[in-house]
Write an enzyme that holds these catalytic residues in place. Structure first.
Site, PDB file in Angstrom:
ATOM      1  CG  ASP A   1      27.170  39.292  45.337  1.00 52.18           C
ATOM      2  OD1 ASP A   1      27.068  40.146  44.439  1.00 52.18           O
ATOM      3  OD2 ASP A   1      27.565  38.127  45.105  1.00 52.18           O
TER       4      ASP A   1
ATOM      5  NE  ARG B   1      36.293  31.429  36.493  1.00 56.09           N
ATOM      6  CZ  ARG B   1      35.428  32.441  36.489  1.00 56.09           C
ATOM      7  NH1 ARG B   1      34.409  32.449  37.328  1.00 56.09           N
ATOM      8  NH2 ARG B   1      35.586  33.433  35.639  1.00 56.09           N
TER       9      ARG B   1
END
Length: 279
Positions: free
Chosen positions: A152, A46
């Protein structure tokens, strides 16, 4: 927010144990997420993309950036990059059935106040599922003072959720009558949530480890597949904070692999990852 594993990357940029340890420490400090050594390949894969985007040649240079004046903004991007947002409409359907069949009927008769928090809302499927459940379960729902807070840590996901647009295959789990009442097909084939449904939900970025600006109280909180990535002390603090914001007897829904056993004594377990506040 949920995390998955990825295939081992073929590393074209050295990723030392010191690099991994430094990133693990930063992620834990700023998000509460505990990354085990089994996540090393995921972290590399990532963040290697972040290096390409930033045109950095090494993880040492990336760590220097994280410690520099632009570190705050990049830490947000780093956490966004390593969290995988795996979600679906009406996932763990028994939670929505319990909300409609037990929580909502127990509310006082007539139009009143209703607050629900989706903590870890990802790309929005959960809060929209909650909103459709409310609209179907309460006949005079339009007269209620009802709001859903959806938060979030991933700022990109919050933006996507607020837009309320999904590929047609993503909305397949939505019951046909809900699709008829609350979704419309766009020219590009995507499906969009109705303005009325969007108006019920406030989408906000929020790190659960930070201070919370909202006061509540909430009738129910959904926090599913989030705390599994926190250590037990962090979970204990978080569940206490949830209890503080719930109404007496309020409900907490957690993920299928999560439990409050030996973590919090402020809830009673109703079965199937559903909890009711005791105190």
């Amino acid at each position: 927010m949920e995390m998955t594993t990825e295939a081992s990357p073929q590393g074209d940029v050295p990723f030392t144990e010191a690099d991994f340890a430094a990133i693990v420490a930063l992620v834990r400090e700023h998000s509460g997420i505990v990354l085990s050594t089994s996540k090393r390949d995921l972290v590399y894969g990532r963040l290697r993309r972040r290096l390409r985007t930033l045109r950095l040649a090494s993880f040492a240079a990336y760590r220097t950036m994280l410690d520099g004046p632009d570190g705050g903004a990049e830490r947000v991007e780093m956490i966004n990059a390593i969290t995988t947002n795996l979600t679906a409409f009406f996932r763990e359907a028994h939670h929505f059935e319990h909300l409609a069949g037990h929580v909502l009927p127990a509310l006082r008769p007539g139009p009143g106040r209703l607050r629900i928090w989706s903590a870890g809302c990802s790309s929005g499927e959960e809060p929209y599922s909650i909103a459709m459940t409310l609209a179907a379960a309460i006949p005079d729902f339009g007269r209620w003072d009802a709001r859903i807070l959806a938060t979030d840590i991933d700022t990109n996901m919050v933006s996507l959720a607020a837009a309320g647009r999904y590929a047609a295959d993503r909305v397949a789990p939505v019951p046909a009558d809900y699709r008829r009442d609350h979704l419309r097909r766009l020219d590009d084939g995507q499906m969009e949530m109705s303005p009325a449904l969007k108006a019920l939900i406030a989408f906000r970025p929020l790190n659960l480890l930070d201070s919370w600006p909202m006061r509540g109280p909430f009738d129910a909180i959904f926090c599913r597949n989030v705390v599994i990535y926190f250590d037990k002390p962090t979970q204990r603090v978080l569940f206490d904070r949830f209890a503080d914001l719930l109404v007496p007897g309020g409900h907490l829904y957690v993920g299928h692999s999560e439990s409050l056993f030996r973590v919090s004594e402020r809830f009673t377990h109703l079965g199937r990852t559903i909890y009711r506040k005791l105190r």
